[in-house]
Write an enzyme that holds these catalytic residues in place. Structure first.
Site, PDB file in Angstrom:
ATOM      1  N   ASP A   1      -8.063   4.803  -3.694  1.00 42.35           N
ATOM      2  CA  ASP A   1      -9.015   4.877  -2.656  1.00 42.35           C
ATOM      3  C   ASP A   1     -10.432   5.468  -3.445  1.00 42.35           C
ATOM      4  O   ASP A   1     -10.492   6.756  -2.970  1.00 42.35           O
ATOM      5  CB  ASP A   1      -8.612   5.618  -1.577  1.00 42.35           C
ATOM      6  CG  ASP A   1      -7.449   4.717  -0.481  1.00 42.35           C
ATOM      7  OD1 ASP A   1      -7.520   3.580  -1.076  1.00 42.35           O
ATOM      8  OD2 ASP A   1      -7.039   5.171  -0.023  1.00 42.35           O
TER       9      ASP A   1
ATOM     10  N   GLU B  87       3.143   5.445  -3.473  1.00 41.38           N
ATOM     11  CA  GLU B  87       3.319   6.708  -4.245  1.00 41.38           C
ATOM     12  C   GLU B  87       4.642   7.220  -3.672  1.00 41.38           C
ATOM     13  O   GLU B  87       5.443   7.851  -4.324  1.00 41.38           O
ATOM     14  CB  GLU B  87       2.163   7.535  -4.305  1.00 41.38           C
ATOM     15  CG  GLU B  87       0.766   7.213  -4.550  1.00 41.38           C
ATOM     16  CD  GLU B  87       0.285   6.386  -3.829  1.00 41.38           C
ATOM     17  OE1 GLU B  87       0.492   6.376  -2.588  1.00 41.38           O
ATOM     18  OE2 GLU B  87      -0.760   5.510  -3.926  1.00 41.38           O
TER      19      GLU B  87
ATOM     20  N   ASP C 253       0.723  -1.279   0.277  1.00 44.94           N
ATOM     21  CA  ASP C 253       0.049   0.034   0.017  1.00 44.94           C
ATOM     22  C   ASP C 253       0.914   1.203  -0.090  1.00 44.94           C
ATOM     23  O   ASP C 253       2.037   1.380   0.173  1.00 44.94           O
ATOM     24  CB  ASP C 253      -0.914  -0.101   1.254  1.00 44.94           C
ATOM     25  CG  ASP C 253      -2.247   0.634   0.929  1.00 44.94           C
ATOM     26  OD1 ASP C 253      -1.974   1.511   0.005  1.00 44.94           O
ATOM     27  OD2 ASP C 253      -3.112   0.737   1.792  1.00 44.94           O
TER      28      ASP C 253
END
Length: 776
Positions: free
Chosen positions: A461, A391, A388
């Site tokens: 998300d 980025e 997760d």
């Protein structure tokens, strides 16, 4: 002509030639200087050309993070006429203006494909922390009506990426890849990792990067969408094969809070006999946020992690575990990275926790990361990674955060490559650890070349609403067109809080949105249920016999019926640089109607998918591409292409069409991917055109397929003679079926669709690995 006149002409010609710019031949092409720039043309292959420009006389070192291809010996013809030098391979012609530095790409008949803009390369001196460098800009000119695709995964709802300005810096829900491909059959990769602005308007098409020692891009001539992707894979790496189970159904939640809660989910699916292959453990299994990403299980909520993992496996399921790039201040990892100056000093998720990301650009740091991950998690027998925040998440942003030093330079100069090197570290280290289990990574961000690391990127998300749902289709297609074939999305959207008051999973509006989203996910590379606010397990929506439960079960079962087709398509991705989700132009480039269709796509080369993305939709218009005829999957009605049809869309129907001239292996009813061998495999033949299909099988996991331990069986349908040819089996592996039945079904409008294999087939043949011909 007098002798004196001839002499004067020769002298004049020599003088004019003296004014012509000169170049130097290199092993890959040529070098020259023009417009105060050093310019180099490098052929990496007959189809791949690198253009490298830098301020004249300023040395620099550039090692690509994305490109792994080594230049191959390429035969070139090089000629010069005045200030124009021409380089020709067997595939492409490159013209370089020695005076201006402009580069033009053409095919071998001289038709222009792609060109730089006159004086389109610009270098603006900037300070990157304490280093003198440049903001670098390269401008091109496209044809007025040229259609282009790519730029990664943008949530702009656009298929054609013309006429816009996009800031390319990776963030949650936005994957930024400075790559585009054109309907003219070429691609361009701008090899820069700093924030970059892509601009397309009537004046130019440009990439403008905040940091760069050079202008560095690759021109890839593929001739088609598939061809461009093949060149991009050749340049940046091939996509390994995921294990068979990953292509089944995967369940997640934000989050399972105890090991008992997680195990209960798997057990309930087994009790209900609803297929399931993967269960995903999201965050905080480690305990407090100060222990964020400790890569160990909290002893209170997960008292027996080994027993939990063993039980998941006993139930014939597989476990993903989440890992983040940031570490809480009380973790051992934080302490070690801090001591070794391998932390990036800016705030990442979760807020006010003191969590900091590690320096993913440092190869030693990546090894340390894996050592903790392996010792605390992988050694227990887990099956996949949920990487997760790749980025990464960046909160309380300050401009000085981007000045953070990394192993490769300032964070600003390499920010977009963060997911590439982070994911690559996990992949490479797991492969060093074992080849018995294929690396399986689910991650939220990506960069060019990430396909080589067993990564499946999800769209982040995203919100639970119809408009957002609709945008996922072009987002995923453009991402795939950048050469990265594995992409998926949270079924139902991540943030579903607006539906909680209406009953959550029992809210009729959420039920409709979730079910339509699940139908779409059935036809993506990974089918995965996830989200916050509302638990998404199938039994949360009701019981068997309730409409929404039954529709979800129907599409999960459909996914498993398609596993032989999907796994074979995945093999084509690995073996032939193929794609799973395919923009319509890839298969129907001559049909101008499909070039900007953003709500339909091909799943493999046989299924046309038209997701229902409008609330309460009772019917949907579907364009069926020309130069083909189509079978409605649900009715077996045959329809001529090149027109728009209206399809009724009750909640249990998503418009699906099979291209005439298709061979579809149809799997048995199972509860998990490898429950049954394909020993009585149904082969559905959709006539109306010649067809071929390669049925691929292997052990289902491990990397033995890289050693040739797999089976491939080629099917060929001759529509004129109504003959199916099954070729000699290629290759073999230890547990393969040496003899089997193929149950052949010729699809006609008179046959009613069956989700499960037909009880009555047209012919059954016994196959023992040798060629068979069957007339139907």
């Amino acid at each position: 002509m007098k002798k004196e006149t001839i002499t004067v002409f020769i002298v004049l010609l020599a003088v004019l030639q003296g004014f012509a710019q000169q170049y130097h031949r290199t092993s890959l092409g040529i070098k020259t200087s023009a417009e105060s720039m050093d310019v180099e043309i490098q052929f990496y292959s007959p189809e791949i050309v690198r253009v490298l420009k830098s301020p004249q006389g300023i040395p620099f070192k550039k090692e690509s993070l994305s490109v792994i291809k080594k230049p191959e010996a390429t035969q070139l013809g090089i000629s010069q006429q005045n200030n124009l030098v021409t380089l020709k391979s067997k595939a492409v012609q490159v013209d370089l203006n020695l005076q201006t530095g402009k580069v033009l790409f053409s095919n071998l008949t001289g038709n222009a494909l792609f060109t730089e803009k006159d004086y389109g390369t610009q270098f603006t001196p900037v300070k990157d922390v304490n280093r003198n460098t440049y903001a670098v800009r390269q401008a091109f000119m496209l044809d007025k009506d040229e259609v282009i695709y790519g730029l990664g995964e943008q949530q702009n709802g656009k298929m054609n990426q013309r006429n816009q300005k996009v800031y390319l810096r990776n963030e949650n829900m936005k994957v930024c890849i400075p790559f585009l491909q054109s309907i003219k059959g070429y691609g361009v990769f701008w090899d820069n990792y700093s924030p970059t602005t892509f601009t397309d308007n009537p004046q130019e098409t440009s990439f403008d990067s905040e940091i760069g020692d050079c202008s560095d891009y690759y021109f890839l001539l593929g001739g088609s969408g598939d061809g461009v992707i093949a060149q991009m894979r050749d340049l940046t790496g091939q996509a390994p094969l995921m294990p068979l189970w990953v292509y089944g159904f995967n369940q997640s939640r934000e989050r399972y809070k105890t090991q008992n809660e997680l195990l209960e989910v798997v057990q309930k699916y087994r009790n209900l006999q609803v297929p399931l292959d993967g269960i995903i453990q999201d965050w905080q299994y480690w305990g407090r946020d100060s222990m964020w990403n400790a890569m160990s299980f909290d002893h209170v909520t997960y008292p027996d992690p080994q027993g939990m993992i063993n039980k998941v496996h006993q139930l014939k399921a597989h476990l993903f575990i989440v890992a983040w790039p940031g570490f809480g201040p009380l973790t051992n990892q934080y302490a070690e990275f801090k001591e070794k100056k391998m932390l990036l000093d800016f705030d990442t998720w979760p807020p006010k926790s003191g969590t900091k990301p590690y320096d993913v650009y440092n190869p030693v740091a990546r090894d340390i990361y894996w050592n903790y991950l392996n010792k605390g998690i992988f050694s227990l027998g887990t099956d996949g990674w949920w990487l997760d925040s790749s980025e990464p998440d960046h909160i309380n942003i300050k401009d000085r955060d981007f000045d953070q030093p990394t192993f490769l330079g300032s964070f600003r100069s390499v920010i977009n490559a963060f997911p590439l090197v982070h994911v690559g570290g996990v992949y490479n280290n797991q492969r060093k650890t074992t080849s018995a289990k294929r690396v399986t990574i689910l991650t939220r961000s990506a960069f060019a070349g990430q396909q080589r690391y067993g990564a499946n990127t999800w769209s982040g998300d995203v919100r639970s609403d119809w408009q957002t749902f609709r945008k996922q289709i072009p987002a995923g297609l453009n991402f795939s067109l950048c050469g990265i074939p594995y992409w998926n999305t949270d079924i139902g959207g991540f943030f579903a809080g607006s539906f909680v008051k209406g009953g959550g999973a029992k809210n009729p509006e959420f039920q409709e949105l979730y079910t339509r989203w699940m139908q779409f996910a059935t036809f993506t590379p990974m089918m995965r249920s996830h989200g916050t606010d509302i638990p998404r397990e199938i039994y949360q929506f009701g019981n068997r016999g309730d409409e929404i439960f039954d529709v979800q079960e129907k599409f999960i079962n459909l996914r498993y019926s398609l596993l032989p087709y999907l796994y074979s398509t995945a093999w084509n991705v690995t073996h032939n640089s193929g794609s799973i989700i395919r923009a319509l132009f890839m298969d129907f480039a001559k049909d101008k109607q499909v070039l900007d269709i953003d709500n339909e796509y091909m799943f493999g080369k046989s299924f046309l998918v038209s997701p229902v993305t409008t609330k309460g939709e009772k019917s949907q218009s579907v364009y069926l591409p020309a130069n083909a005829s189509w079978f409605d999957l649900w009715t077996n009605e045959r329809i001529t292409g090149g027109k728009t049809v209206t399809k009724a869309t009750p909640i249990d129907v998503m418009p699906l069409y099979v291209k005439a001239g298709s061979i579809i292996p149809w799997g048995p009813k199972v509860q998990y991917a490898q429950e049954k061998k394909w020993e009585d495999l149904e082969i559905r033949i959709y006539p109306g055109g010649d067809a071929e299909f390669d049925l691929y099988e292997d052990e289902g996991d491990s990397y033995n397929y890289e050693k040739g331990k797999y089976s491939a069986i080629h099917f060929n349908w001759n529509d004129l003679t109504k003959t199916l040819s099954i070729a000699d089996r290629k290759n073999e592996f230890a547990s393969m079926l040496h003899t089997r039945n193929f149950k052949l079904v010729l699809i006609t409008p008179q046959k009613k669709f069956s989700l499960q294999p037909y009880s009555k087939t047209d012919k059954t043949v016994r196959y023992a690995g040798k060629k068979i011909e069957v007339k139907l």
